[in-house]
Design a protein around this motif. Structure first.
Motif, PDB file in Angstrom:
ATOM      1  N   ARG A 139      10.497   0.108  -2.574  1.00 28.57           N
ATOM      2  CA  ARG A 139      10.124   1.521  -2.552  1.00 28.57           C
ATOM      3  C   ARG A 139      11.276   2.445  -2.919  1.00 28.57           C
ATOM      4  NH1 ARG A 139       6.806   1.636   3.282  1.00 28.57           N
ATOM      5  NH2 ARG A 139       5.856  -0.415   2.955  1.00 28.57           N
ATOM      6  N   VAL A 141      11.878   6.357  -1.815  1.00 30.40           N
ATOM      7  CA  VAL A 141      11.399   7.454  -0.975  1.00 30.40           C
ATOM      8  C   VAL A 141      12.202   8.701  -1.326  1.00 30.40           C
ATOM      9  CG1 VAL A 141      11.079   8.302   1.366  1.00 30.40           C
ATOM     10  CG2 VAL A 141      10.833   5.848   0.886  1.00 30.40           C
ATOM     11  N   ASP A 185       5.877   7.508  -9.896  1.00 26.10           N
ATOM     12  CA  ASP A 185       4.713   6.696  -9.535  1.00 26.10           C
ATOM     13  C   ASP A 185       3.837   6.438 -10.757  1.00 26.10           C
ATOM     14  OD1 ASP A 185       2.674   5.502  -7.750  1.00 26.10           O
ATOM     15  OD2 ASP A 185       1.538   7.311  -8.225  1.00 26.10           O
ATOM     16  N   VAL A 196       6.879   1.048  -5.291  1.00 24.70           N
ATOM     17  CA  VAL A 196       6.152   2.173  -4.713  1.00 24.70           C
ATOM     18  C   VAL A 196       7.048   3.408  -4.722  1.00 24.70           C
ATOM     19  CG1 VAL A 196       5.185   3.112  -2.569  1.00 24.70           C
ATOM     20  CG2 VAL A 196       4.651   0.765  -3.262  1.00 24.70           C
ATOM     21  N   THR A 198       7.119   6.980  -3.195  1.00 31.66           N
ATOM     22  CA  THR A 198       6.493   7.803  -2.181  1.00 31.66           C
ATOM     23  C   THR A 198       7.437   8.927  -1.798  1.00 31.66           C
ATOM     24  OG1 THR A 198       5.459   7.743   0.028  1.00 31.66           O
ATOM     25  CG2 THR A 198       7.329   6.278  -0.351  1.00 31.66           C
ATOM     26  N   ALA A 243       7.441   6.512   5.488  1.00 36.38           N
ATOM     27  CA  ALA A 243       7.322   6.239   4.056  1.00 36.38           C
ATOM     28  C   ALA A 243       8.130   5.011   3.650  1.00 36.38           C
ATOM     29  CB  ALA A 243       7.774   7.459   3.258  1.00 36.38           C
ATOM     30  N   VAL A 249       1.772   1.686   2.715  1.00 38.27           N
ATOM     31  CA  VAL A 249       2.106   2.913   1.988  1.00 38.27           C
ATOM     32  C   VAL A 249       1.874   2.688   0.500  1.00 38.27           C
ATOM     33  CG1 VAL A 249       3.987   4.460   1.335  1.00 38.27           C
ATOM     34  CG2 VAL A 249       3.754   3.711   3.717  1.00 38.27           C
ATOM     35  N   ARG A 250       1.205   3.629  -0.133  1.00 42.26           N
ATOM     36  CA  ARG A 250       0.867   3.510  -1.548  1.00 42.26           C
ATOM     37  C   ARG A 250       1.697   4.465  -2.394  1.00 42.26           C
ATOM     38  NH1 ARG A 250      -5.236   5.083  -0.943  1.00 42.26           N
ATOM     39  NH2 ARG A 250      -4.101   6.688   0.200  1.00 42.26           N
ATOM     40  N   GLY A 251       1.825   4.135  -3.663  1.00 49.66           N
ATOM     41  CA  GLY A 251       2.517   5.018  -4.579  1.00 49.66           C
ATOM     42  C   GLY A 251       1.859   6.379  -4.635  1.00 49.66           C
ATOM     43  N   ASP A 253       1.859   8.531  -2.173  1.00 51.96           N
ATOM     44  CA  ASP A 253       1.588   9.048  -0.833  1.00 51.96           C
ATOM     45  C   ASP A 253       2.676  10.034  -0.408  1.00 51.96           C
ATOM     46  OD1 ASP A 253      -0.723   7.605  -0.487  1.00 51.96           O
ATOM     47  OD2 ASP A 253       0.143   6.095   0.846  1.00 51.96           O
TER      48      ASP A 253
END
Length: 302
Positions: A139, A141, A185, A196, A198, A243, A249-251, A253
């Motif tokens: 991820r 963030v 994303d 991901v 986020t 996050a 947790v999705r891309g 979000d």
């Protein structure tokens, strides 16, 4: 997300996972690094000020003696520093937390000639993410602010030369964070990557940003606001920790506090201002950011 209040106690075991947290010497970044260390993560704390960074690392180690921590110098306002950090970092990264920022200082230009808030809050993280992208396994963030809702991108005056407002420049940089997170994303999805992208905002949280950035009347107004309105940095870090660590947790979000006006509370899914979801504005900002930073992503244009 579940309807229960999510806290750091619900962070899954993070042993064997590596997190890079920018601006980890204080405030939201420190609380993020601290919570991750408590769950067994390897945490690379970055700090612009080496002395403050060492103090933060030592404080976490007192609380968690077996924590796996590293400290690395990184000044997001200086693209040379960003490149040096990316070049010296070893091993893969599971999660990159783009947290560091400056808030509402008087107008100044960075070493590369960019307005300081746009440079630190957006361009530095754009460059850092691009330089590390092939090594990030899970991820990215990006930390924004509720003030992104009053932001626009002044493409014809990104340095604030024609007119500068500390608040508007801050809102612009936080608006850019949202555009970037959503465009990243789109592009990683188009590339078929499992990464991901986020993003999160802390609501109104008491950190040193309010005291170290604003001057004059802004500074005077923020002191009582911190005492009367703000939640703690520990509470404010929860959306970005969610996050970064929560399963599912999705891309794309976006997480913020669940209280009135998203000012304080526990993490929940929230919505950005509609203008920040515009793909054309995001694509334009992306192209400008690649040109200004010299960092080009090997991702398809959507």
């Amino acid at each position: 997300m579940t309807k229960t209040r999510w806290t750091v106690e619900q962070i899954p075991d993070q042993e064997g996972r590596t997190f890079v947290v920018t601006g980890a010497n204080s405030g939201l970044g420190f609380e993020t690094a601290r919570a991750l260390a408590a769950r067994g993560a390897r945490v690379v704390l970055t700090a612009r000020n080496a002395e403050r960074g060492r103090a933060a690392l030592a404080k976490i180690r007192v609380e968690y003696p077996n924590s796996d921590l590293e400290l690395a110098p990184l000044d997001l306002a200086d693209l040379d520093s960003v490149r040096a950090f990316a070049g010296e970092l070893t091993g893969p990264v599971d999660v990159l937390v783009n947290n560091a920022g400056v808030m509402m200082p008087p107008r100044s230009l960075t070493k590369q000639g960019f307005e300081s808030q746009f440079a630190t809050n957006h361009l530095g993280h754009f460059a850092l993410t691009g330089l590390l992208l092939e090594r990030v396994r899970d991820r990215v963030v990006t930390v924004t602010s509720g003030l992104h809702k009053r932001g626009t991108i002044q493409f014809d005056d990104l340095t604030g030369e024609r007119g500068y407002s500390p608040v508007d420049a801050y809102a612009q940089s936080k608006f850019a964070n949202v555009l970037f997170a959503l465009e990243l994303d789109r592009r990683v999805r188009a590339a078929g990557l499992p990464l991901v992208s986020t993003y999160a905002h802390p609501g109104y949280s008491a950190t040193n940003l309010q005291s170290s950035g604003p001057t004059g009347l802004l500074n005077l107004l923020m002191k009582p606001a911190n005492l009367l309105v703000a939640q703690s940095a520990e509470q404010g870090a929860l959306p970005q920790l969610y996050a970064a660590t929560a399963p599912g947790v999705r891309g794309g979000d976006f997480f913020g506090p669940d209280g009135l006006g998203e000012m304080r509370g526990y993490p929940k899914l929230v919505q950005p201002v509609h203008s920040a979801t515009d793909p054309e504005t995001a694509a334009r900002l992306w192209a400008v950011s690649e040109e200004l930073t010299g960092v080009r992503y090997d991702l398809p244009v959507v």
